[in-house]
Design an enzyme around this catalytic site. Structure first.
Site, short mmCIF file in Angstrom:
data_model
loop_
_atom_site.label_atom_id
_atom_site.label_comp_id
_atom_site.label_asym_id
_atom_site.label_seq_id
_atom_site.Cartn_x
_atom_site.Cartn_y
_atom_site.Cartn_z
N PRO A 128 0.67 -1.15 -0.05
CG PRO A 128 -0.96 -1.54 1.37
CD PRO A 128 0.42 -2.15 0.98
CD1 TRP A 156 -1.24 -1.32 -5.92
CD2 TRP A 156 -3.32 -1.29 -6.46
NE1 TRP A 156 -1.79 -0.13 -5.39
CE2 TRP A 156 -3.00 0.05 -5.91
CE3 TRP A 156 -4.72 -1.42 -7.10
CZ2 TRP A 156 -3.80 0.77 -5.73
CZ3 TRP A 156 -5.56 -0.43 -7.19
CH2 TRP A 156 -5.44 0.52 -6.35
N GLY A 241 8.60 -9.65 -17.20
CA GLY A 241 7.11 -9.31 -17.39
C GLY A 241 6.84 -8.14 -17.87
NE ARG A 267 -21.10 7.86 -38.97
CZ ARG A 267 -22.23 8.28 -38.73
NH1 ARG A 267 -23.42 7.36 -39.00
NH2 ARG A 267 -22.42 9.46 -37.88
CD GLN A 335 -11.76 12.92 -31.35
OE1 GLN A 335 -11.94 12.63 -30.23
NE2 GLN A 335 -12.42 13.98 -31.89
CB ILE A 336 -11.58 6.95 -35.84
CG1 ILE A 336 -10.47 7.50 -35.98
CG2 ILE A 336 -12.31 6.35 -37.00
CD1 ILE A 336 -9.37 6.63 -36.40
CG LEU A 337 -16.02 3.97 -33.59
CD1 LEU A 337 -14.70 3.80 -33.99
CD2 LEU A 337 -16.48 2.91 -32.61
CD GLU A 362 4.26 -6.76 -14.50
OE1 GLU A 362 4.94 -6.87 -13.40
OE2 GLU A 362 4.10 -8.19 -15.03
N GLY A 363 5.84 -1.81 -13.16
CA GLY A 363 6.69 -0.73 -13.15
C GLY A 363 5.81 0.31 -13.85
#
Length: 378
Positions: A128, A156, A241, A267, A335-337, A362-363
């Site tokens: 924590p 976490w 990782g 679209r 944004q495209i949608l 993982e950092g």
């Protein structure tokens, strides 16, 4: 079409298997499981039985003996269908690393069982009050006869409520990194209690929570390798990782790009597909370039690892670039949608929320920059 780098026919078959499983088992379930915040434990068992949970570990230990270059491409495929599953495999691979790399001959006998997938692993490093500053951890493991007694709290922790074993980093000596050891703990066990899952922005199918250790006993033989090398284990494990997370980011970004391209072709506005407008066409081109660059950087680092060459800085670069790219690409996909991208009817809304955590786990990406800068000035 994603260009795959396939060093062998076996690798081609493996990636074909991963694609088939991802299409059949992952893609149809992802949205529903994420909406219900349900962890796909049975799906992971299925993938384990298919050999996908121990890919980069030697066949003699129960793994598949695959190079990291191939393992990461499998992760990318899975992440492009469902990030939770790919991240779960990456975390499990990380959780198996301490015993696989530093374990005694007796400890290594556990590997076939761990790598088969019926026993899921978790990696207990963060606390924590100590995430990035891992050397300052306060969880203690006090020797008491032929046991160690664990006290403290980890935070976490992915798989906290579902894992069958933990690798726990705890202080067995004095202050600083040299006082830290890594211990193998099987769960459930008295004194080890997962707490309430966190309410996260994304990856809701992969719950994380704190784990309280209150007088939990593990045998003295549970110290991985030897006492006092836990910090070294933790840092070398994170190098690998980070490559896993980079591959997950590439897969997520590819999924967002593919969906945005498909939408832009269908679209229509002002009498033609919106992909025909240069403003959107150039945006798609930039997204595609980011995905390809992230993939190339990630696989280049993997090849260094496979060749036995130093790769820590390259892993940090890959994790930094790929996760930043995933955040940018998923943002641009929304944004495209347009308005459609802001609602849960389309998956880019979920991709956008999921991308954020990849810049943290993982950092954090600030830590990646620290790792890279230290290598430059060493």
């Amino acid at each position: 079409m994603t260009e795959r780098i396939l060093p062998t026919d076996e690798a081609r078959d493996l990636l074909d298997l991963a694609t088939a499983l991802a299409d059949a088992e992952l893609a149809p379930r992802a949205a529903d499981f994420e909406a219900r915040a349900e962890f796909p434990r049975e799906i992971l068992r299925t993938l384990g039985r298919s050999g996908l949970l121990g890919l980069p570990y030697p066949e003699a230990d129960g793994g598949a003996g695959q190079p990291y270059e191939v393992y990461l491409q499998v992760l990318e495929i899975l992440a492009s269908r469902w990030l939770t599953v790919a991240e779960a495999i990456s975390v499990h691979t990380l959780a198996c690393y301490p015993i696989a790399t530093y374990g005694t001959p007796e400890q290594r006998k556990l590997l076939p069982d761990l790598l088969a997938g019926d026993r899921l692993g978790a990696y207990c490093l963060s606390e924590p009050q100590g995430g990035s500053d891992a050397a300052a951890l306060t969880t203690r493991a006090a020797r008491d006869g032929d046991s160690y007694v664990l006290d403290g709290t980890k935070a976490w922790i992915t798989h906290a409520h579902h894992a069958d074993f933990y690798h726990v980093f705890a202080r067995t000596g004095g202050p600083g990194s040299e006082g830290i050891s890594c211990l193998f703990a099987e769960v459930p066990a008295a004194g080890i209690t997962p707490q309430k899952p966190e309410k996260t922005m994304g990856l809701r199918g992969s719950p994380v929570s704190q784990i309280a250790f209150d007088g939990a006993r593990v045998p003295a033989s549970a110290v991985v390798g030897e006492a006092g090398i836990g910090f070294r284990i933790a840092m070398t494990a994170l190098d690998s990782g980070r490559l896993g997370i980079a591959a997950c980011a590439v897969g997520l970004a590819q999924a967002a790009l593919d969906y945005a391209v498909g939408y832009a072709k269908e679209r229509t506005q002002f009498g033609k597909p919106i992909a025909a407008f240069q403003g959107l066409g150039f945006l798609l081109a930039d997204m595609a370039t980011q995905v390809s660059a992230a993939r190339a950087l990630t696989l280049a680092a993997a090849r260094l690892r496979d060749a036995g060459r130093p790769y820590s800085a390259e892993a940090a670069k890959a994790k930094l670039f790929a996760t930043d790219a995933a955040m940018k690409v998923t943002t641009d996909a929304v944004q495209i949608l347009g308005g459609a991208g802001y609602v849960a009817d389309h998956p880019v809304e979920r991709y956008f929320r999921e991308a954020k955590v990849l810049q943290i786990v993982e950092g954090t990406n600030q830590i990646q920059r620290l790792v890279i800068s230290r290598h430059l000035t060493r």
